[in-house]
Design a protein around this motif. Structure first.
Motif, PDB file in Angstrom:
ATOM      1  N   UNK A  72      -8.517  -6.188   9.283  1.00 23.08           N
ATOM      2  CA  UNK A  72      -8.324  -4.911   9.961  1.00 23.08           C
ATOM      3  C   UNK A  72      -7.818  -3.920   8.925  1.00 23.08           C
ATOM      4  N   UNK A  73      -8.660  -2.971   8.516  1.00 21.38           N
ATOM      5  CA  UNK A  73      -8.333  -2.069   7.412  1.00 21.38           C
ATOM      6  C   UNK A  73      -7.829  -0.726   7.916  1.00 21.38           C
ATOM      7  N   UNK A  74      -6.722  -0.295   7.351  1.00 16.58           N
ATOM      8  CA  UNK A  74      -6.171   1.032   7.623  1.00 16.58           C
ATOM      9  C   UNK A  74      -6.160   1.845   6.341  1.00 16.58           C
ATOM     10  N   UNK A  75      -6.621   3.076   6.424  1.00 12.38           N
ATOM     11  CA  UNK A  75      -6.535   4.021   5.309  1.00 12.38           C
ATOM     12  C   UNK A  75      -5.777   5.242   5.815  1.00 12.38           C
ATOM     13  N   UNK A  76      -4.653   5.538   5.219  1.00 16.85           N
ATOM     14  CA  UNK A  76      -3.804   6.665   5.634  1.00 16.85           C
ATOM     15  C   UNK A  76      -3.350   6.535   7.086  1.00 16.85           C
ATOM     16  N   UNK A  77      -3.180   5.297   7.553  1.00 11.33           N
ATOM     17  CA  UNK A  77      -2.741   5.086   8.921  1.00 11.33           C
ATOM     18  C   UNK A  77      -3.830   5.251   9.957  1.00 11.33           C
ATOM     19  N   UNK A 133       1.346  11.608   8.490  1.00 13.55           N
ATOM     20  CA  UNK A 133       2.568  10.882   8.135  1.00 13.55           C
ATOM     21  C   UNK A 133       2.343   9.677   7.235  1.00 13.55           C
ATOM     22  N   UNK A 134       1.203   9.020   7.336  1.00 10.67           N
ATOM     23  CA  UNK A 134       0.963   7.790   6.578  1.00 10.67           C
ATOM     24  C   UNK A 134      -0.082   7.955   5.477  1.00 10.67           C
ATOM     25  N   UNK A 135      -0.356   9.208   5.104  1.00  9.37           N
ATOM     26  CA  UNK A 135      -1.292   9.440   4.013  1.00  9.37           C
ATOM     27  C   UNK A 135      -0.720   8.850   2.723  1.00  9.37           C
ATOM     28  N   UNK A 136      -1.557   8.131   1.983  1.00  9.45           N
ATOM     29  CA  UNK A 136      -1.123   7.496   0.747  1.00  9.45           C
ATOM     30  C   UNK A 136      -0.926   5.999   0.868  1.00  9.45           C
ATOM     31  N   UNK A 137      -1.276   5.416   2.021  1.00  9.02           N
ATOM     32  CA  UNK A 137      -1.114   3.971   2.226  1.00  9.02           C
ATOM     33  C   UNK A 137      -2.439   3.355   2.662  1.00  9.02           C
ATOM     34  N   UNK A 203       4.318   3.152   5.251  1.00 13.36           N
ATOM     35  CA  UNK A 203       4.637   4.569   5.329  1.00 13.36           C
ATOM     36  C   UNK A 203       4.261   5.237   4.036  1.00 13.36           C
ATOM     37  N   UNK A 204       4.130   6.544   4.089  1.00 14.49           N
ATOM     38  CA  UNK A 204       3.715   7.285   2.906  1.00 14.49           C
ATOM     39  C   UNK A 204       4.913   7.581   2.027  1.00 14.49           C
TER      40      UNK A 204
END
Length: 296
Positions: A72-77, A133-137, A203-204
């Protein structure tokens, strides 16, 4: 639940350096414009990579075990398959035993993705859909497969064909005023993919100041706006539906990577700054003066 399965079994595991060796999968980031696996940097138990603004990238997921797994892939949340705010319970890609695959973009259909590319945080897909909020993860939640009830074990067969057991997830809803503009489709098919949800608790860290000792590099002002992932040009990428019964409700493993520009990672103290240039003094045959005594 129904999950995505790569339509191709890709080549054996890449010999390029991987971000982190988990028990179930390895995760790494590939710069598609250079073809190189991005170098990883460790700090405070986290893994970081430096992206180049404007470059396309893909997330490589490598299954290390001899059974299928759901990634399960998340990019930027954001769930890279459905576009929903990411959760491990959502849809994703299934990797066959020892398969590795590159996820090159946001899934638009069973035959097309919108490319991942490094862009300014304010221009990222997550920010443009109201979720900065989660950009960069980047993270992947990994699930083992529940063993099927086989006839010779249970004395019966399944009550319904596997294809009839699950309902495909509904398309993600997007704000009417913030739908991404369609992009052109480049010619030629790309590699098959595999991925889904947000790393739990990711979190970012790079989008805001990190805790660091006073006077450290992490307290320096960041050189430029943080990086995010854009919604790029469309390209061909075929997948097919398959069934996958999770062995449990919680991920068996979560692997995550943080990313930002090199300048920002240097400013934050993640990447050591380059050494100052060595001053070169041209030697002189006749510098002048008298003969001094040697140093003792």
């Amino acid at each position: 639940m129904k999950t995505l399965l790569s339509s191709l079994v890709l080549a054996a595991l890449s010999c390029a350096p991987l971000a982190r060796a988990g028990d179930l999968v390895d995760l790494s980031v590939i710069d598609r414009d250079t073809g190189k696996t991005l170098t990883t940097y460790a700090r405070d138990g986290k893994i970081y990579v430096a992206g180049t603004p404007g470059h396309r990238y893909s997330v490589r997921i490598a299954n290390r075990i001899g059974e299928r797994v759901l990634a399960v892939l998340s990019v930027d949340g954001v769930n890279a398959v459905t576009g929903q705010t990411a959760s491990p319970a959502q849809s994703g890609y299934v990797l066959d035993p020892y398969q590795n695959t590159d996820v090159a973009g946001w899934r638009k259909s069973a035959s097309e993705v919108a490319q991942f590319n490094f862009t300014a945080l304010s221009s990222s897909y997550a920010a443009k859909t109201g979720r900065p909020d989660n950009v960069g993860a980047i993270g992947v939640a990994v699930f083992r497969e529940k063993p099927l009830d086989l006839p010779w074990r249970e004395g019966k067969i399944a009550s319904a064909p596997l294809a009839d057991r699950y309902t495909p997830p509904s398309p993600p809803a997007q704000p009417a005023s913030q739908k991404p503009a369609p992009a052109s489709v480049p010619s030629g098919a790309m590699d098959a993919e595999s991925a889904i949800a947000k790393s739990a608790g990711a979190t970012n860290d790079l989008a805001r100041a990190e805790t660091a000792a006073p006077g450290s590099a992490a307290h320096m002002r960041k050189a430029e706006e943080s990086l995010g992932t854009g919604h790029g040009a469309r390209e061909i990428s075929h997948v097919a539906w398959t069934e996958f019964a999770r062995a449990g409700t919680q991920p068996n493993e979560v692997v995550s990577i943080r990313y930002d520009s090199r300048a920002n990672l240097v400013a934050l103290g993640v990447i050591p700054p380059p050494p100052p240039p060595r001053r070169f003094v041209e030697p002189q045959a006749f510098p002048g003066g008298f003969v001094p005594d040697p140093r003792s």
